[in-house]
Design a protein around this motif. Structure first.
Motif, PDB file in Angstrom:
ATOM      1  N   SER A   1      -3.321  13.138 -17.489  1.00  6.71           N
ATOM      2  CA  SER A   1      -2.893  12.148 -18.571  1.00  6.71           C
ATOM      3  C   SER A   1      -1.794  11.224 -17.864  1.00  6.71           C
ATOM      4  O   SER A   1      -2.093   9.852 -17.918  1.00  6.71           O
ATOM      5  CB  SER A   1      -2.319  12.473 -19.792  1.00  6.71           C
ATOM      6  N   ILE A   2      -0.884  11.610 -17.076  1.00  7.54           N
ATOM      7  CA  ILE A   2       0.199  10.744 -16.585  1.00  7.54           C
ATOM      8  C   ILE A   2      -0.113  10.210 -15.192  1.00  7.54           C
ATOM      9  O   ILE A   2      -0.047   8.989 -15.035  1.00  7.54           O
ATOM     10  CB  ILE A   2       1.609  11.688 -16.433  1.00  7.54           C
ATOM     11  N   ILE A   3      -0.809  11.161 -14.315  1.00 10.00           N
ATOM     12  CA  ILE A   3      -1.079  10.612 -13.079  1.00 10.00           C
ATOM     13  C   ILE A   3      -2.295   9.839 -13.028  1.00 10.00           C
ATOM     14  O   ILE A   3      -2.424   8.844 -12.419  1.00 10.00           O
ATOM     15  CB  ILE A   3      -1.602  11.968 -12.174  1.00 10.00           C
ATOM     16  N   ARG A   4      -3.386   9.994 -14.119  1.00 18.51           N
ATOM     17  CA  ARG A   4      -4.557   9.060 -14.067  1.00 18.51           C
ATOM     18  C   ARG A   4      -4.516   8.058 -14.672  1.00 18.51           C
ATOM     19  O   ARG A   4      -4.954   6.888 -14.516  1.00 18.51           O
ATOM     20  CB  ARG A   4      -5.464  10.121 -14.572  1.00 18.51           C
ATOM     21  N   GLU A   5      -3.710   8.129 -16.055  1.00 27.61           N
ATOM     22  CA  GLU A   5      -3.830   6.926 -17.051  1.00 27.61           C
ATOM     23  C   GLU A   5      -2.303   6.480 -17.225  1.00 27.61           C
ATOM     24  O   GLU A   5      -2.159   5.248 -16.967  1.00 27.61           O
ATOM     25  CB  GLU A   5      -4.485   7.513 -18.369  1.00 27.61           C
TER      26      GLU A   5
ATOM     27  N   ALA B   1       1.865  -0.912 -15.016  1.00 32.15           N
ATOM     28  CA  ALA B   1       1.215  -2.302 -14.850  1.00 32.15           C
ATOM     29  C   ALA B   1       1.786  -3.087 -16.077  1.00 32.15           C
ATOM     30  O   ALA B   1       2.080  -4.315 -16.060  1.00 32.15           O
ATOM     31  CB  ALA B   1      -0.058  -1.889 -15.032  1.00 32.15           C
ATOM     32  N   ILE B   2       1.887  -2.423 -17.377  1.00 32.41           N
ATOM     33  CA  ILE B   2       2.397  -3.270 -18.516  1.00 32.41           C
ATOM     34  C   ILE B   2       3.709  -3.829 -18.428  1.00 32.41           C
ATOM     35  O   ILE B   2       4.070  -4.925 -18.711  1.00 32.41           O
ATOM     36  CB  ILE B   2       2.192  -2.477 -19.898  1.00 32.41           C
ATOM     37  N   LEU B   3       4.549  -2.922 -17.896  1.00 35.62           N
ATOM     38  CA  LEU B   3       5.973  -3.294 -17.440  1.00 35.62           C
ATOM     39  C   LEU B   3       5.938  -4.268 -16.358  1.00 35.62           C
ATOM     40  O   LEU B   3       6.753  -5.123 -16.711  1.00 35.62           O
ATOM     41  CB  LEU B   3       6.876  -2.220 -17.382  1.00 35.62           C
ATOM     42  N   VAL B   4       5.426  -4.030 -15.607  1.00 41.40           N
ATOM     43  CA  VAL B   4       5.245  -5.221 -14.443  1.00 41.40           C
ATOM     44  C   VAL B   4       4.857  -6.459 -14.999  1.00 41.40           C
ATOM     45  O   VAL B   4       5.539  -7.682 -14.512  1.00 41.40           O
ATOM     46  CB  VAL B   4       4.680  -4.728 -13.085  1.00 41.40           C
ATOM     47  N   ALA B   5       3.633  -6.559 -15.725  1.00 43.84           N
ATOM     48  CA  ALA B   5       3.140  -7.898 -16.308  1.00 43.84           C
ATOM     49  C   ALA B   5       4.340  -8.364 -17.395  1.00 43.84           C
ATOM     50  O   ALA B   5       4.216  -9.799 -17.104  1.00 43.84           O
ATOM     51  CB  ALA B   5       2.079  -7.471 -17.186  1.00 43.84           C
TER      52      ALA B   5
ATOM     53  N   VAL C   1      -5.008  -2.843  -7.907  1.00 41.54           N
ATOM     54  CA  VAL C   1      -6.119  -3.887  -8.485  1.00 41.54           C
ATOM     55  C   VAL C   1      -5.123  -4.557  -9.603  1.00 41.54           C
ATOM     56  O   VAL C   1      -4.996  -5.733  -9.631  1.00 41.54           O
ATOM     57  CB  VAL C   1      -7.238  -3.213  -8.988  1.00 41.54           C
ATOM     58  N   CYS C   2      -4.342  -3.742 -10.439  1.00 44.30           N
ATOM     59  CA  CYS C   2      -3.586  -4.279 -11.545  1.00 44.30           C
ATOM     60  C   CYS C   2      -2.441  -5.210 -10.946  1.00 44.30           C
ATOM     61  O   CYS C   2      -2.116  -6.481 -11.312  1.00 44.30           O
ATOM     62  CB  CYS C   2      -3.105  -3.375 -12.364  1.00 44.30           C
ATOM     63  N   GLY C   3      -1.955  -4.831  -9.923  1.00 45.21           N
ATOM     64  CA  GLY C   3      -0.787  -5.611  -9.083  1.00 45.21           C
ATOM     65  C   GLY C   3      -1.080  -6.876  -8.686  1.00 45.21           C
ATOM     66  O   GLY C   3      -0.624  -8.099  -9.166  1.00 45.21           O
ATOM     67  N   MET C   4      -2.286  -6.933  -8.141  1.00 43.94           N
ATOM     68  CA  MET C   4      -2.759  -8.179  -7.445  1.00 43.94           C
ATOM     69  C   MET C   4      -3.238  -9.186  -8.631  1.00 43.94           C
ATOM     70  O   MET C   4      -3.328 -10.277  -8.642  1.00 43.94           O
ATOM     71  CB  MET C   4      -3.794  -7.986  -6.363  1.00 43.94           C
ATOM     72  N   VAL C   5      -4.065  -8.397  -9.810  1.00 45.06           N
ATOM     73  CA  VAL C   5      -4.495  -9.344 -10.680  1.00 45.06           C
ATOM     74  C   VAL C   5      -3.451  -9.940 -11.630  1.00 45.06           C
ATOM     75  O   VAL C   5      -3.542 -11.069 -12.070  1.00 45.06           O
ATOM     76  CB  VAL C   5      -5.357  -8.402 -11.804  1.00 45.06           C
TER      77      VAL C   5
ATOM     78  N   ILE D   1      -8.119  -4.023 -19.767  1.00 44.71           N
ATOM     79  CA  ILE D   1      -9.587  -4.130 -19.371  1.00 44.71           C
ATOM     80  C   ILE D   1      -9.896  -3.440 -18.395  1.00 44.71           C
ATOM     81  O   ILE D   1     -10.896  -2.844 -18.061  1.00 44.71           O
ATOM     82  CB  ILE D   1      -9.844  -5.554 -19.684  1.00 44.71           C
ATOM     83  N   ILE D   2      -9.166  -3.570 -17.131  1.00 45.97           N
ATOM     84  CA  ILE D   2      -9.411  -3.057 -16.060  1.00 45.97           C
ATOM     85  C   ILE D   2      -9.200  -1.557 -15.930  1.00 45.97           C
ATOM     86  O   ILE D   2     -10.163  -0.883 -15.413  1.00 45.97           O
ATOM     87  CB  ILE D   2      -8.309  -3.465 -14.792  1.00 45.97           C
ATOM     88  N   ASP D   3      -8.316  -0.982 -17.099  1.00 45.54           N
ATOM     89  CA  ASP D   3      -8.211   0.340 -16.866  1.00 45.54           C
ATOM     90  C   ASP D   3      -9.486   0.779 -17.566  1.00 45.54           C
ATOM     91  O   ASP D   3      -9.887   2.058 -17.395  1.00 45.54           O
ATOM     92  CB  ASP D   3      -6.877   0.790 -17.752  1.00 45.54           C
TER      93      ASP D   3
END
Length: 370
Positions: free
Chosen positions: A202-206, A213-217, A315-319, A355-357
């Motif tokens: 759960s942690i490593i995969r999701e 990603a959410i914190l960086v966004a 992917v999330c970082g570049m998006v 959505i990417i996730d």
């Protein structure tokens, strides 16, 4: 109030003679009480109004009398020629009638059409931005001397190194919560040992990639949008254009590359701290030894989950960087647009990350689970 009007009776009819100066300066202190008294007098429809005694009258006095008369001349009115022109102008104004607004029965279709058009405009803008970045990458590969290493390094530090604290705190707390809740349920079935599988996958995969990603966004994405927006407000972007400096090469590409490199590193960091929090909670709740946890983790979680999490991070970082720069370049040179653009950037980035996730979960549903 005798200095402003005089009541009398002439030929058996009531007369009111206004006198003095009906200007804004003269009426400033007595405007409200004088208007109330004249309104009471205007209730008499047979009253004769004589305004020839008024020495000076401006739009304030004219508007007061017109409001007292309820936008209609009284039946008996005597005016000076210069005052006649002022009231004539008020009579020629179009009457403001509220009217009944017709209900638009097609408003759902109109609203959906507007949202679809807005989505298309943003999508087209992102496609154009990606195309411009690809052209810049090809140019920089051919001319490596122009690669903005310093800007890339600065963005890597701001989006990566400075985000270690908040991602570690949130990851640690989430790891504790997940481990505590899972251990409570596993104890009911005597399956305490499977806490390692649950936490690992759960942690490593999701959770690790999603939290990062959410914190960086919210943190770095809003910062990028605000930076470009302020440059638009202060006309720095226009200055760069005048000097012949490409926005995409010097501002956007370093942000995209910097966040694309920083995100997988943040994913590893967040996942590791979250596993640490889960390990602490598992030891306190289930008495699971730290050494056993670390030894059993590689056997319980296939390595494919780690690569999947790192892929999500890239992917999330570049998006996130693309969306932040897209909204930053669309900001108009005013502070209101700056606030709206920053808010829209964060909300859109978080939505796209989810959505990417979901797309990764559907495409790689069988990878790393067995």
């Amino acid at each position: 109030m005798n200095q402003w009007y005089q009541l009398c009776t002439k030929q058996g009819y009531p007369h009111i003679s206004l006198k003095g100066n009906y200007t804004l300066t003269a009426l400033e202190r007595v405007l409200e009480p004088l208007a109330n008294e004249l309104t009471q007098q205007a209730s008499n429809k047979n009253l004769y109004w004589d305004l020839t005694g008024i020495q000076q009258m401006d739009t304030a006095g004219t508007a007061m009398l017109w409001r007292i008369w309820k936008a209609r001349r009284p039946e008996h009115l005597q005016l000076r020629p210069e005052h006649e022109k002022m009231f004539k102008r008020l009579e020629n104004l179009p009457a403001l009638q509220p009217g009944d607004k017709q209900r638009d029965l097609l408003w759902p279709i109109t609203t959906l059409g507007g949202l679809a058009l807005l989505l298309w405009q943003h999508t087209l803008g992102l496609i154009i931005l990606i195309g411009q970045l690809l052209i810049d990458v090809i140019y920089l590969i051919r001319h490596p001397i122009y690669i903005p290493w310093r800007e890339i390094s600065a963005n890597l530090y701001r989006t990566g190194a400075q985000a270690l604290g908040i991602t570690a705190l949130v990851g640690f707390l989430i790891g504790i919560v997940i481990s505590y809740l899972s251990s409570k349920q596993l104890q009911l079935f005597g399956a305490d040992i499977f806490i390692i599988n649950i936490l690992g996958i759960s942690i490593i995969r999701e959770l690790g990639p999603m939290l990062a990603a959410i914190l960086v966004a919210g943190r770095s994405g809003s910062s990028m949008t605000a930076q470009l927006g302020v440059m638009r407000v202060t006309q720095e972007l226009d200055a760069l254009t005048v000097m012949g400096i490409s926005h995409s090469q010097r501002l956007i590409l370093p942000k995209v590359l910097g966040l694309g490199i920083a995100m997988p590193l943040l994913v590893i960091w967040t996942s590791a701290i979250a596993l640490l929090g889960g390990m602490v909670a598992a030891e306190l709740q289930l008495g699971l030894n730290y050494q056993y946890f670390l030894t059993a983790l590689p056997d319980s979680v296939p390595i494919a989950n780690l690569w999947l999490g790192l892929g999500k991070g890239v992917v999330c970082g570049m998006v996130i960087a693309l969306i932040a720069c897209h909204f930053g370049l669309r900001i108009k040179p005013n502070t209101e647009s700056l606030g709206e653009g920053t808010t829209s950037s964060v909300v859109t980035a978080i939505t796209v990350v989810i959505i990417i996730d979901a797309i990764f979960a559907i495409i790689f549903s069988d990878v790393g689970l067995t």
